[in-house]
Design a protein around this motif. Structure first.
Motif, PDB file in Angstrom:
ATOM      1  N   ASP A 153       4.262  -3.652  10.479  1.00 15.88           N
ATOM      2  CA  ASP A 153       3.553  -3.387  11.737  1.00 15.88           C
ATOM      3  C   ASP A 153       2.311  -2.532  11.497  1.00 15.88           C
ATOM      4  O   ASP A 153       1.301  -2.694  12.196  1.00 15.88           O
ATOM      5  N   ASP A 154       2.389  -1.639  10.516  1.00 10.01           N
ATOM      6  CA  ASP A 154       1.212  -0.823  10.190  1.00 10.01           C
ATOM      7  C   ASP A 154       0.088  -1.681   9.614  1.00 10.01           C
ATOM      8  O   ASP A 154      -1.097  -1.393   9.824  1.00 10.01           O
ATOM      9  N   ILE A 155       0.452  -2.728   8.891  1.00 10.34           N
ATOM     10  CA  ILE A 155      -0.564  -3.658   8.380  1.00 10.34           C
ATOM     11  C   ILE A 155      -1.299  -4.335   9.539  1.00 10.34           C
ATOM     12  O   ILE A 155      -2.531  -4.498   9.515  1.00 10.34           O
ATOM     13  N   LYS A 156      -0.548  -4.711  10.572  1.00  8.94           N
ATOM     14  CA  LYS A 156      -1.177  -5.356  11.729  1.00  8.94           C
ATOM     15  C   LYS A 156      -2.144  -4.401  12.430  1.00  8.94           C
ATOM     16  O   LYS A 156      -3.233  -4.796  12.849  1.00  8.94           O
ATOM     17  N   ILE A 157      -1.740  -3.137  12.572  1.00  7.13           N
ATOM     18  CA  ILE A 157      -2.638  -2.164  13.202  1.00  7.13           C
ATOM     19  C   ILE A 157      -3.832  -1.882  12.298  1.00  7.13           C
ATOM     20  O   ILE A 157      -4.954  -1.688  12.779  1.00  7.13           O
ATOM     21  N   GLN A 158      -3.621  -1.883  10.986  1.00  2.16           N
ATOM     22  CA  GLN A 158      -4.724  -1.683  10.047  1.00  2.16           C
ATOM     23  C   GLN A 158      -5.775  -2.779  10.212  1.00  2.16           C
ATOM     24  O   GLN A 158      -6.976  -2.512  10.138  1.00  2.16           O
ATOM     25  N   LYS A 159      -5.338  -3.991  10.460  1.00  2.43           N
ATOM     26  CA  LYS A 159      -6.277  -5.092  10.680  1.00  2.43           C
ATOM     27  C   LYS A 159      -7.053  -4.887  11.972  1.00  2.43           C
ATOM     28  O   LYS A 159      -8.239  -5.229  12.050  1.00  2.43           O
ATOM     29  N   THR A 200      -3.847 -11.413   1.101  1.00  3.20           N
ATOM     30  CA  THR A 200      -2.955 -10.510   1.822  1.00  3.20           C
ATOM     31  C   THR A 200      -3.518  -9.097   1.774  1.00  3.20           C
ATOM     32  O   THR A 200      -4.011  -8.654   0.745  1.00  3.20           O
ATOM     33  N   MET A 201      -3.417  -8.389   2.898  1.00  5.91           N
ATOM     34  CA  MET A 201      -3.840  -6.997   2.957  1.00  5.91           C
ATOM     35  C   MET A 201      -2.712  -6.116   2.449  1.00  5.91           C
ATOM     36  O   MET A 201      -1.574  -6.230   2.890  1.00  5.91           O
ATOM     37  N   LEU A 202      -3.033  -5.223   1.523  1.00  7.41           N
ATOM     38  CA  LEU A 202      -2.054  -4.332   0.911  1.00  7.41           C
ATOM     39  C   LEU A 202      -2.541  -2.891   1.007  1.00  7.41           C
ATOM     40  O   LEU A 202      -3.745  -2.632   1.063  1.00  7.41           O
ATOM     41  N   PHE A 203      -1.591  -1.965   1.007  1.00  5.35           N
ATOM     42  CA  PHE A 203      -1.910  -0.539   1.047  1.00  5.35           C
ATOM     43  C   PHE A 203      -1.958   0.032  -0.366  1.00  5.35           C
ATOM     44  O   PHE A 203      -1.132  -0.321  -1.222  1.00  5.35           O
ATOM     45  N   VAL A 204      -2.927   0.917  -0.582  1.00  9.16           N
ATOM     46  CA  VAL A 204      -3.071   1.605  -1.865  1.00  9.16           C
ATOM     47  C   VAL A 204      -2.968   3.107  -1.589  1.00  9.16           C
ATOM     48  O   VAL A 204      -3.724   3.645  -0.771  1.00  9.16           O
ATOM     49  N   PRO A 205      -2.029   3.812  -2.224  1.00  6.91           N
ATOM     50  CA  PRO A 205      -1.910   5.256  -1.977  1.00  6.91           C
ATOM     51  C   PRO A 205      -3.102   6.018  -2.522  1.00  6.91           C
ATOM     52  O   PRO A 205      -3.681   5.665  -3.550  1.00  6.91           O
ATOM     53  N   LEU A 206      -3.461   7.110  -1.816  1.00  6.27           N
ATOM     54  CA  LEU A 206      -4.592   7.947  -2.195  1.00  6.27           C
ATOM     55  C   LEU A 206      -4.119   9.379  -2.417  1.00  6.27           C
ATOM     56  O   LEU A 206      -3.130   9.817  -1.832  1.00  6.27           O
ATOM     57  N   THR A 207      -4.830  10.080  -3.251  1.00  8.47           N
ATOM     58  CA  THR A 207      -4.583  11.508  -3.443  1.00  8.47           C
ATOM     59  C   THR A 207      -5.551  12.306  -2.567  1.00  8.47           C
ATOM     60  O   THR A 207      -6.616  11.798  -2.180  1.00  8.47           O
ATOM     61  N   TYR A 208      -5.190  13.535  -2.263  1.00 14.24           N
ATOM     62  CA  TYR A 208      -6.014  14.342  -1.378  1.00 14.24           C
ATOM     63  C   TYR A 208      -5.942  15.799  -1.795  1.00 14.24           C
ATOM     64  O   TYR A 208      -5.039  16.224  -2.521  1.00 14.24           O
TER      65      TYR A 208
END
Length: 347
Positions: A153-159, A200-208
């Protein structure tokens, strides 16, 4: 010769074990194992996350104000609805090249259509205009939500957010985490990759890293020390506010005592004490009188001065914009004139 016949007869008879195996195979077929819900969820989660070797393309600096805003948003919704709910909001900040500084956030309204969550674009546009009037140098960076890990569902909102910003950042806070070693939040960016031959849309983790200002440090210190603990430690801000509250309460109590005394004297319940009445009269004359013409004139004069300074600042800004416009126009006109002169040399 007899030995050969015996061997032939033995080989011609089927064995009991093989017959039983054949019979069992013909009556029932082995069923595949039932899928484990945990494994299915992990597989679904892996389908929205990029490979472990993929690294982020930007560097994030996060301000504590954003974390406090998200925590307040989730806590308020839980108190209003009586149960934890997932919340959504926008994050704003500054971006210079590959460096992103997340400085503030605001809430977003969502509409549930069927099984999908849709961001209310009209509400976002209204809030963006309001924030642009106050924070003109801050841009839309991405969005935030609550939860432990990203879902489909987060992927859909990301789009949906990608229609506003091409590369939005997702900040996910886990308010139910009990970890004390690190902050319960994660940052992600999205990329498009081929999965089973499909884009396909994928998430990539980031550092902060955390970036704070003086006002934020005071606020964080106040929130950290005001939490319930056995030591009863309080922040400097809390001590100052408590002292002011005690002083106001004491003043209110003493004013009530003086007022009650004057009422009792007027009603004849107490004997009039001239010294106390003179002190009460002097105390009343110390208060600012707001009904006399002199106060009204001074008040309006001060209002006019403030309005004049505000107009002067607006005129100065307008003159500055006009000056920049004239400079750009002259620069463009000079370039066009030089190009015409150069063409005249060759033709």
């Amino acid at each position: 010769m007899e030995q050969m016949e015996v061997d032939t007869d033995i080989s011609a008879k089927p064995s009991t074990s093989s017959a039983a195996a054949t019979a069992s195979g013909s009556t029932s077929k082995p069923q595949p194992p039932a899928p484990n819900p945990t494994e299915a969820a992990q597989q679904k989660e892996e389908n929205i996350m990029a490979a472990s070797g993929t690294s982020g393309s930007v560097t994030i600096s996060l301000h504590p104000l954003v974390i406090m805003n998200i925590s307040e948003h989730w806590t308020r919704f839980r108190a209003q609805h009586g149960e934890p709910r997932q919340v959504y909001g926008a994050i704003i900040g500054k971006q210079k090249g590959r460096n992103i500084e997340i400085m503030n956030s605001f809430e977003l309204k969502t509409d549930v259509i069927g099984d999908e969550t849709v961001i209310n674009k009209d509400y976002y546009n209204k809030k963006e205009q309001q924030y642009k009037q106050v924070f003109s140098d801050l841009d839309f960076i991405g969005w935030y939500t609550t939860g432990e890990n990203p879902t489909a569902d987060d992927i859909k909102i990301q789009k949906q957010i990608a229609a506003i910003n091409e590369c939005p950042i997702l900040l996910q806070l886990n308010p139910l985490s009990r970890s004390v070693d690190q902050l319960p939040l994660k940052l992600f960016e999205s990329l498009i990759d081929l999965v089973d031959g499909e884009a396909t849309m994928l998430f990539v983790p980031l550092t902060y890293t955390l970036a704070t200002e003086e006002a934020e440090r005071i606020g964080v210190d106040h929130v950290a020390r005001m939490t319930s603990n056995e030591s009863g430690e309080k922040s400097v801000v809390a001590e100052h506010l408590v002292a002011q509250d005690s002083a106001i309460k004491m003043l209110n109590t003493r004013i009530k005592i003086v007022l009650q005394y004057i009422r009792d004297v007027e009603a004849g319940k107490l004997r009039a004490n001239q010294e106390i009445l003179r002190e009460a009269y002097a105390l009343c004359h110390r208060l600012p009188v707001m009904q006399v013409p002199a106060f009204q004139e001074e008040f309006y004069t001060q209002c006019n001065d403030v309005g004049l300074i505000s107009y002067l600042g607006t005129l100065t800004k307008g003159c500055n914009d006009m000056h920049q416009f004239v400079n750009k126009f002259n620069m463009l006109y000079d370039r066009q004139g030089s190009s015409r002169r150069m063409r005249g040399l060759y033709y």
